[in-house]
Design an enzyme around this catalytic site. Structure first.
Site, PDB file in Angstrom:
ATOM      1  N   TYR A  66       0.827  -1.204   0.000  1.00 30.41           N
ATOM      2  CA  TYR A  66       0.000   0.000   0.000  1.00 30.41           C
ATOM      3  C   TYR A  66       0.866   1.261   0.000  1.00 30.41           C
ATOM      4  CZ  TYR A  66      -3.501  -3.490   1.352  1.00 30.41           C
ATOM      5  OH  TYR A  66      -4.298  -4.611   1.413  1.00 30.41           O
ATOM      6  N   LEU A 207     -17.154  -3.092   2.383  1.00 28.98           N
ATOM      7  CA  LEU A 207     -18.118  -2.077   1.929  1.00 28.98           C
ATOM      8  C   LEU A 207     -18.161  -2.023   0.410  1.00 28.98           C
ATOM      9  CD1 LEU A 207     -17.200   0.697   4.522  1.00 28.98           C
ATOM     10  CD2 LEU A 207     -19.194  -0.821   4.529  1.00 28.98           C
ATOM     11  N   ILE A 252     -12.684  -5.584   7.700  1.00 26.08           N
ATOM     12  CA  ILE A 252     -11.652  -4.545   7.868  1.00 26.08           C
ATOM     13  C   ILE A 252     -11.914  -3.360   6.926  1.00 26.08           C
ATOM     14  CG2 ILE A 252      -9.796  -5.925   8.866  1.00 26.08           C
ATOM     15  CD1 ILE A 252      -8.708  -6.317   5.960  1.00 26.08           C
ATOM     16  N   LYS A 254     -11.943   0.299   5.386  1.00 28.30           N
ATOM     17  CA  LYS A 254     -11.023   1.448   5.455  1.00 28.30           C
ATOM     18  C   LYS A 254     -11.862   2.719   5.487  1.00 28.30           C
ATOM     19  CE  LYS A 254      -9.028   4.860   2.829  1.00 28.30           C
ATOM     20  NZ  LYS A 254      -9.751   5.805   1.949  1.00 28.30           N
TER      21      LYS A 254
HETATM   22  P1  NDP Z   1     -13.804  -0.832   1.630  1.00 29.78           P
HETATM   23  O1  NDP Z   1     -14.850  -1.789   1.182  1.00 29.78           O
HETATM   24  O2  NDP Z   1     -13.353  -0.854   3.039  1.00 29.78           O
HETATM   25  O3  NDP Z   1     -14.290   0.637   1.208  1.00 29.78           O
HETATM   26  C1  NDP Z   1     -13.553   1.773   1.511  1.00 29.78           C
HETATM   27  C2  NDP Z   1     -14.383   2.976   1.049  1.00 29.78           C
HETATM   28  O4  NDP Z   1     -15.587   3.032   1.808  1.00 29.78           O
HETATM   29  C3  NDP Z   1     -13.679   4.303   1.260  1.00 29.78           C
HETATM   30  O5  NDP Z   1     -13.987   5.099   0.149  1.00 29.78           O
HETATM   31  C4  NDP Z   1     -14.316   4.878   2.514  1.00 29.78           C
HETATM   32  O6  NDP Z   1     -14.365   6.293   2.504  1.00 29.78           O
HETATM   33  C5  NDP Z   1     -15.716   4.322   2.411  1.00 29.78           C
HETATM   34  N1  NDP Z   1     -16.349   4.147   3.725  1.00 29.78           N
HETATM   35  C6  NDP Z   1     -15.779   3.681   4.858  1.00 29.78           C
HETATM   36  N2  NDP Z   1     -16.667   3.630   5.855  1.00 29.78           N
HETATM   37  C7  NDP Z   1     -17.835   4.065   5.342  1.00 29.78           C
HETATM   38  C8  NDP Z   1     -19.130   4.267   5.906  1.00 29.78           C
HETATM   39  N3  NDP Z   1     -19.404   3.968   7.185  1.00 29.78           N
HETATM   40  N4  NDP Z   1     -20.103   4.755   5.084  1.00 29.78           N
HETATM   41  C9  NDP Z   1     -19.859   5.033   3.794  1.00 29.78           C
HETATM   42  N5  NDP Z   1     -18.658   4.866   3.218  1.00 29.78           N
HETATM   43  C10 NDP Z   1     -17.650   4.392   3.992  1.00 29.78           C
HETATM   44  O7  NDP Z   1     -12.560  -1.042   0.622  1.00 29.78           O
HETATM   45  P2  NDP Z   1     -11.014  -1.333   0.771  1.00 29.78           P
HETATM   46  O8  NDP Z   1     -10.533  -1.682  -0.576  1.00 29.78           O
HETATM   47  O9  NDP Z   1     -10.321  -0.231   1.462  1.00 29.78           O
HETATM   48  O10 NDP Z   1     -10.930  -2.657   1.671  1.00 29.78           O
HETATM   49  C11 NDP Z   1     -10.767  -2.621   3.062  1.00 29.78           C
HETATM   50  C12 NDP Z   1      -9.362  -3.008   3.483  1.00 29.78           C
HETATM   51  O11 NDP Z   1      -9.110  -4.364   3.149  1.00 29.78           O
HETATM   52  C13 NDP Z   1      -8.242  -2.252   2.734  1.00 29.78           C
HETATM   53  O12 NDP Z   1      -8.104  -0.927   3.182  1.00 29.78           O
HETATM   54  C14 NDP Z   1      -7.075  -3.164   2.991  1.00 29.78           C
HETATM   55  O13 NDP Z   1      -6.554  -2.953   4.293  1.00 29.78           O
HETATM   56  C15 NDP Z   1      -7.723  -4.534   2.863  1.00 29.78           C
HETATM   57  N6  NDP Z   1      -7.618  -5.103   1.489  1.00 29.78           N
HETATM   58  C16 NDP Z   1      -6.906  -6.267   1.330  1.00 29.78           C
HETATM   59  C17 NDP Z   1      -6.748  -6.823   0.082  1.00 29.78           C
HETATM   60  C18 NDP Z   1      -5.954  -8.073  -0.067  1.00 29.78           C
HETATM   61  O14 NDP Z   1      -5.636  -8.450  -1.212  1.00 29.78           O
HETATM   62  N7  NDP Z   1      -5.622  -8.761   1.000  1.00 29.78           N
HETATM   63  C19 NDP Z   1      -7.326  -6.215  -1.120  1.00 29.78           C
HETATM   64  C20 NDP Z   1      -8.118  -5.028  -0.841  1.00 29.78           C
HETATM   65  C21 NDP Z   1      -8.256  -4.520   0.419  1.00 29.78           C
HETATM   66  P3  NDP Z   1     -13.383   7.263   3.361  1.00 29.78           P
HETATM   67  O15 NDP Z   1     -12.030   6.609   3.362  1.00 29.78           O
HETATM   68  O16 NDP Z   1     -13.452   8.545   2.626  1.00 29.78           O
HETATM   69  O17 NDP Z   1     -13.946   7.392   4.758  1.00 29.78           O
END
Ligand code: NDP
Length: 296
Positions: A66, A207, A252, A254
């Protein structure tokens, strides 16, 4: 040692290993992908993680991938002076997962994170380095106290079977995979396999990365009925207990926006009733046949 959870926190327990006792983790933790990329001010990202910690989302997930290590630096900054409050997870690239390379990659992660140990170190996805080598490196790092546990990510059933055939493979603590209401492929055979083997799941993109599921009329209607947001419905759904009341999925999400952090922490205490779960099942049915493992 990670501080114990308050007794009313919905939690998922990781099994004991030869070196570590069982550990209870909050059902909802915090992701960090895209942090450190200047999408938001650095200070806001650090504060978001600290705010989440204060609200009980003590599991923090990151990876050397990341922002090319930039997310680990943000996480390190958030944990300065409070490392013992967090269960810290990072991941190694598959091409860095060789016997010596994984040890060097872990050292670099520890340096960026400003800590001398990880609670959990994951192989980010299956690669061409033999699993024997990766496990040797993980066991070495464990013996050195640099990682407490190890696990994998993006492993499908056949990958898990291969892992379990290797010495040390059955000491894997979690498999982190994509799982949300709109992507239920793991329920066909991976999740049952993991349940048979007592292996918890870490659900990434819970999400749907802000996708169409959050706007679905059924999700919105259920959210309105509970007085919560669609995102909270998705998190409660992903971390819902099994029919015997046990939890084995940790989501988890973000979040950088403070309101998102607060909503996600509050979602830990949202329990969807059977009627709502049935409505979501009808709107987003689990696949009848095994699809390829979904990834991003
Ligand atoms: P998510 O499904 O967690 O979505 C993140 C998005 O949702 C951001 O734009 C965030 O906005 C928004 N958001 C967060 N909380 C809310 C809420 N309560 N209401 C509305 N919108 C919300 O996607 P990720 O891809 O970030 O996945 C989560 C985590 O999983 C990653 O951050 C990473 O740590 C891990 N991951 C692991 C992978 C792997 O290959 N092992 C691949 C992908 C992810 P904002 O930030 O503006 O608040």
């Amino acid at each position: 040692m990670v501080k114990s959870l308050s007794p009313d926190t919905p939690s998922v327990t990781l099994s004991a290993t030869a070196r570590e006792p069982t550990v209870a983790l909050p059902a909802i933790g915090q992701g960090s992908w895209h942090m450190g990329e200047n999408r938001a001010p650095r200070r806001d990202e650090v504060h978001a993680l600290q705010h989440g910690l204060d609200l009980g989302m003590t599991l923090i997930d990151t990876a050397e991938m990341y922002a090319d290590g930039g997310a680990e630096e943000i996480v390190g900054e958030a944990l300065r002076g409070r490392r013992d409050e967090a269960f810290l997870v990072s991941k190694v690239y598959p091409w860095n997962a060789g016997r010596q390379d994984a040890i060097a990659a872990c050292e670099r992660s520890l340096q960026r994170l400003g800590t001398d140990y990880l609670d959990l170190y994951l192989l980010h996805w299956p690669g061409s380095v033999p699993l024997e080598e990766t496990l040797e490196a993980f066991e070495y790092l464990q013996a050195q106290g640099k990682i407490r546990r190890y696990g994998v990510s993006n492993f499908d059933v056949d990958d898990m079977q291969s892992l379990h055939a290797v010495p040390g493979g059955d000491a894997c603590s979690v498999n982190q995979v994509l799982y949300h209401l709109g992507s239920r492929g793991i329920e066909h055979s991976l999740l049952p396999w993991q349940r048979d083997h007592g292996l918890p799941t870490m659900a990434y993109c819970p999400l749907a990365q802000g996708g169409r599921e959050l706007k679905h009329p059924e999700v919105r209607a259920i959210a309105d009925a509970f007085g919560v947001s669609p995102a909270q419905v998705l998190l409660a759904w992903a971390t819902r207990p099994t029919s015997d009341g046990q939890r084995d999925v940790i989501a988890i999400p973000k979040a950088v926006q403070p309101a998102h952090v607060e909503a996600n922490a509050a979602a830990m205490r949202l329990t969807l009733d059977d009627a709502s779960l049935a409505r979501l099942e009808a709107a987003f049915p689990a696949p009848a046949r095994k699809p390829p493992l979904d990834i991003v």
